[in-house]
Design a protein around this motif. Structure first.
Motif, PDB file in Angstrom:
ATOM      1  N   GLU A 270       0.821  -1.370  -0.004  1.00 43.83           N
ATOM      2  CA  GLU A 270      -0.060   0.088   0.084  1.00 43.83           C
ATOM      3  C   GLU A 270       0.879   1.207   0.048  1.00 43.83           C
ATOM      4  OE1 GLU A 270      -3.952   1.792   2.420  1.00 43.83           O
ATOM      5  OE2 GLU A 270      -2.928  -0.207   3.178  1.00 43.83           O
ATOM      6  N   GLY A 271       0.471   2.240  -0.823  1.00 46.02           N
ATOM      7  CA  GLY A 271       1.276   3.468  -1.028  1.00 46.02           C
ATOM      8  C   GLY A 271       2.726   3.273  -1.204  1.00 46.02           C
ATOM      9  N   ALA A 272       2.968   2.370  -2.123  1.00 42.07           N
ATOM     10  CA  ALA A 272       4.450   2.020  -2.164  1.00 42.07           C
ATOM     11  C   ALA A 272       5.193   2.942  -3.284  1.00 42.07           C
ATOM     12  CB  ALA A 272       4.561   0.422  -2.808  1.00 42.07           C
ATOM     13  N   TRP A 273       4.499   3.661  -4.089  1.00 39.79           N
ATOM     14  CA  TRP A 273       5.253   4.557  -4.968  1.00 39.79           C
ATOM     15  C   TRP A 273       4.279   5.674  -5.105  1.00 39.79           C
ATOM     16  CZ3 TRP A 273       3.896   5.428 -10.488  1.00 39.79           C
ATOM     17  CH2 TRP A 273       2.814   4.757 -10.925  1.00 39.79           C
ATOM     18  N   GLY A 274       4.957   6.821  -5.524  1.00 35.90           N
ATOM     19  CA  GLY A 274       4.424   7.930  -5.946  1.00 35.90           C
ATOM     20  C   GLY A 274       4.444   8.468  -7.094  1.00 35.90           C
TER      21      GLY A 274
END
Length: 282
Positions: A270-274
């Motif tokens: 979860e939320g591993a890359w932006g």
């Protein structure tokens, strides 16, 4: 979801396929970015130079000018280097394969995408990581032939000269003999487990399986049984760990075909890359 102001220092990495297929869009994007921020432009000629450019980015925020495959290559490299969490990305989509960029909310026009790089904010996105350290940004499909990847050759709609050449070739070439239709893949017998719970076993053939991250902190698994009628309705399950096993099968992870394998496990991070997106979408 986390929003972070865009950096003023950019590393603009221009994928060679983008330069070959649409040099004008590349030039426009580069001019817009250079006018709005301090930029360092890299023109790698292949995967090794692409990787070196990213490794030497320093404190600059990487901006990739390229298609879905260039974005996937960038995320894969940073994931393997264990630098993905701390490195937000930006994309200016240029090339022949842009469906992933569209689905993520990145503008596909050169000017709009470049402005989003300068004025947008970072959105944290979920990632699927498999047991061979491969990544999936958008969607996973089994079997792999369900979603053919477009060619890198630009479409004739945007390049009239290509349409003329194709017409000439068709005129000069002899008409080939009619080929028999190639049958599609038959139902597969797969064992599918979600978070350790058996959802489908080998005795229930399936037509297709899809796994899409970013749903309720996990991934949505959609299974289409080979049965007809009510029993053939898609089965949808949400979970964080998906294991598929059975006879040798191939799968399509975004624009890349993997396999054949007999078992593979994907885990949601979860939320591993932006990714930088326009303010209204982030």
């Amino acid at each position: 979801m986390t929003e972070v102001a865009a950096s003023d220092q950019l590393l603009v990495v221009i994928d060679p396929v983008a330069r070959r297929t649409d040099g004008e869009s590349v030039r426009i994007a580069k001019d817009v970015l250079s006018a709005g921020a301090a930029t360092k432009v890299c023109l790698p000629e292949g995967p090794e130079e692409f990787a070196r450019a990213l490794a030497r980015r320093g404190s600059r925020r990487p901006v990739v000018i390229g298609d879905d495959r260039a974005l996937l290559r960038t995320v894969s490299l940073l994931h393997r280097q264990r630098e993905l969490t701390a490195c937000g990305l930006s994309l200016v989509p240029v090339g022949g394969v842009l469906s992933l960029a569209r689905s993520l909310g990145v503008p596909t026009g050169a000017v709009a995408a470049a402005r989003a790089v300068l004025d947008g904010v970072e959105r944290r996105l979920d990632l699927l990581v498999d047991d061979s350290d491969g990544v999936v940004l958008g969607a996973l499909r089994i079997p792999s032939v369900l979603s053919p990847v477009p060619s890198e050759v630009p479409s004739d709609a945007s390049h009239p000269w290509l349409r003329t050449c194709q017409s000439l070739v068709r005129t000069l070439a002899a008409r080939p003999a009619r080929l028999a239709a190639v049958p599609g893949p038959g139902p597969a017998r797969l064992r599918i487990e979600v978070d350790g719970v058996l959802v489908v076993d080998l005795d229930q053939p399936v037509e297709a399986v899809s796994v899409t991250p970013g749903v309720l902190g996990g991934a949505e698994v959609e299974i289409r049984p080979a049965s007809v009628g009510v029993e053939g309705s898609p089965l949808r399950v949400v979970g964080r760990r998906v294991t598929v096993s059975g006879a040798d099968f191939r799968y399509r992870a975004d624009s890349v075909v993997g396999g054949p394998v007999r078992t593979r496990t994907w885990v949601v991070r979860e939320g591993a890359w932006g990714l930088t997106l326009p303010p209204g979408l982030a």
